[in-house]
Design a protein around this motif. Sequence first.
Motif, PDB file in Angstrom:
ATOM      1  N   LYS A   1      23.431  38.835   2.255  1.00 27.09           N
ATOM      2  CA  LYS A   1      24.554  38.846   3.185  1.00 27.09           C
ATOM      3  C   LYS A   1      24.295  38.031   4.445  1.00 27.09           C
ATOM      4  O   LYS A   1      25.189  37.862   5.277  1.00 27.09           O
ATOM      5  CB  LYS A   1      24.893  40.294   3.548  1.00 27.09           C
ATOM      6  N   ILE A   2      23.057  37.553   4.580  1.00 23.45           N
ATOM      7  CA  ILE A   2      22.685  36.706   5.706  1.00 23.45           C
ATOM      8  C   ILE A   2      22.277  35.350   5.134  1.00 23.45           C
ATOM      9  O   ILE A   2      21.460  35.283   4.220  1.00 23.45           O
ATOM     10  CB  ILE A   2      21.495  37.304   6.485  1.00 23.45           C
TER      11      ILE A   2
ATOM     12  N   LYS B   1      14.839  24.104  12.245  1.00 20.55           N
ATOM     13  CA  LYS B   1      15.746  23.278  11.446  1.00 20.55           C
ATOM     14  C   LYS B   1      17.176  23.785  11.514  1.00 20.55           C
ATOM     15  O   LYS B   1      18.128  22.998  11.609  1.00 20.55           O
ATOM     16  CB  LYS B   1      15.274  23.255   9.991  1.00 20.55           C
ATOM     17  N   PHE B   2      17.346  25.126  11.480  1.00 20.31           N
ATOM     18  CA  PHE B   2      18.682  25.706  11.442  1.00 20.31           C
ATOM     19  C   PHE B   2      19.181  26.172  12.812  1.00 20.31           C
ATOM     20  O   PHE B   2      20.147  26.918  12.909  1.00 20.31           O
ATOM     21  CB  PHE B   2      18.711  26.862  10.448  1.00 20.31           C
TER      22      PHE B   2
ATOM     23  N   VAL C   1      25.225  37.544  18.115  1.00 25.48           N
ATOM     24  CA  VAL C   1      24.717  38.555  17.169  1.00 25.48           C
ATOM     25  C   VAL C   1      24.426  37.912  15.817  1.00 25.48           C
ATOM     26  O   VAL C   1      23.396  38.186  15.189  1.00 25.48           O
ATOM     27  CB  VAL C   1      25.728  39.710  17.011  1.00 25.48           C
ATOM     28  N   ALA C   2      25.315  37.047  15.364  1.00 27.82           N
ATOM     29  CA  ALA C   2      25.111  36.388  14.076  1.00 27.82           C
ATOM     30  C   ALA C   2      23.873  35.497  14.100  1.00 27.82           C
ATOM     31  O   ALA C   2      23.099  35.459  13.128  1.00 27.82           O
ATOM     32  CB  ALA C   2      26.347  35.565  13.709  1.00 27.82           C
ATOM     33  N   LEU C   3      23.661  34.778  15.189  1.00 25.15           N
ATOM     34  CA  LEU C   3      22.474  33.946  15.317  1.00 25.15           C
ATOM     35  C   LEU C   3      21.203  34.784  15.291  1.00 25.15           C
ATOM     36  O   LEU C   3      20.211  34.428  14.636  1.00 25.15           O
ATOM     37  CB  LEU C   3      22.535  33.131  16.615  1.00 25.15           C
TER      38      LEU C   3
ATOM     39  N   GLN D   1      28.605  27.975   9.510  1.00 29.58           N
ATOM     40  CA  GLN D   1      29.864  28.589   9.099  1.00 29.58           C
ATOM     41  C   GLN D   1      29.810  30.102   9.264  1.00 29.58           C
ATOM     42  O   GLN D   1      30.771  30.721   9.738  1.00 29.58           O
ATOM     43  CB  GLN D   1      30.175  28.240   7.642  1.00 29.58           C
ATOM     44  N   PHE D   2      28.695  30.698   8.883  1.00 29.00           N
ATOM     45  CA  PHE D   2      28.506  32.139   9.037  1.00 29.00           C
ATOM     46  C   PHE D   2      28.608  32.540  10.504  1.00 29.00           C
ATOM     47  O   PHE D   2      29.288  33.513  10.855  1.00 29.00           O
ATOM     48  CB  PHE D   2      27.135  32.528   8.477  1.00 29.00           C
ATOM     49  N   VAL D   3      27.961  31.781  11.364  1.00 30.36           N
ATOM     50  CA  VAL D   3      27.953  32.094  12.802  1.00 30.36           C
ATOM     51  C   VAL D   3      29.333  31.905  13.408  1.00 30.36           C
ATOM     52  O   VAL D   3      29.837  32.764  14.151  1.00 30.36           O
ATOM     53  CB  VAL D   3      26.912  31.218  13.530  1.00 30.36           C
ATOM     54  N   ASN D   4      29.967  30.794  13.114  1.00 29.34           N
ATOM     55  CA  ASN D   4      31.264  30.482  13.731  1.00 29.34           C
ATOM     56  C   ASN D   4      32.367  31.449  13.308  1.00 29.34           C
ATOM     57  O   ASN D   4      33.320  31.687  14.058  1.00 29.34           O
ATOM     58  CB  ASN D   4      31.679  29.057  13.388  1.00 29.34           C
TER      59      ASN D   4
END
Length: 209
Positions: free
Chosen positions: A132-133, A72-73, A44-46, A141-144
């Motif tokens: 927030k994204i 790239k990301f 979901v984060a991805l 870090q956000f995803v993990n």
Amino acid sequence: MALDLETIKQENSNLLRDYGIFVIDHLPTIEPLSEVSPKSPQVVALRACALGYVVGLGYGAKKRNLRSKLRKFGLWESVTVSERKALHSWKLSETEKVRFQWLVESLQALAWCLGLTKLGPFEPCDDELVTKIPMDIDPSQFVNSAQLRSISDLQTQVDLHYRLHWFARSNRLSGQTDMFDFPAIEARRQALDWVYGVEDAWDEIDLST
């Protein structure tokens, strides 16, 4: 912990009636957990991070730059087939641009699933959603560290937006003035149904009511 789906249906129906929104009792409950495959917090984060770039298609962002950043990301695999086609298209129609603009509402729903913002029948899109994204930085870090709201909270919102979507579509078809933006409700419902795991692929979510 999952809730009884009939209870969720009745509570949401009562809530909508309190707002003066017409609902019909014969709309079924949403799919039970035995019939869905909820997405993981990381998936979901991805997808949320990818959408942060994809919505740029609706606002004139250069496709080459968007493709470059998505790759790239490490977000390209979280872009749908239809979005990839648009990212490689020569020119988007005005209708297509508007469709991508409405994806910010899908992003709002994903952000809610991740506990980053609010989501309600009359809750507007968060003005600070873009902050927030993670954008233009490594989202690892956000995803993990991503976490999802409880399955019962998700089921409640999936059910609520199913009923809101029926109401908005009914009003649209009958030519009545709607208190909701139909595309916004539809975009939020698509995101919520995808997180709940009604379908594996975003583009295959059934948005009939």
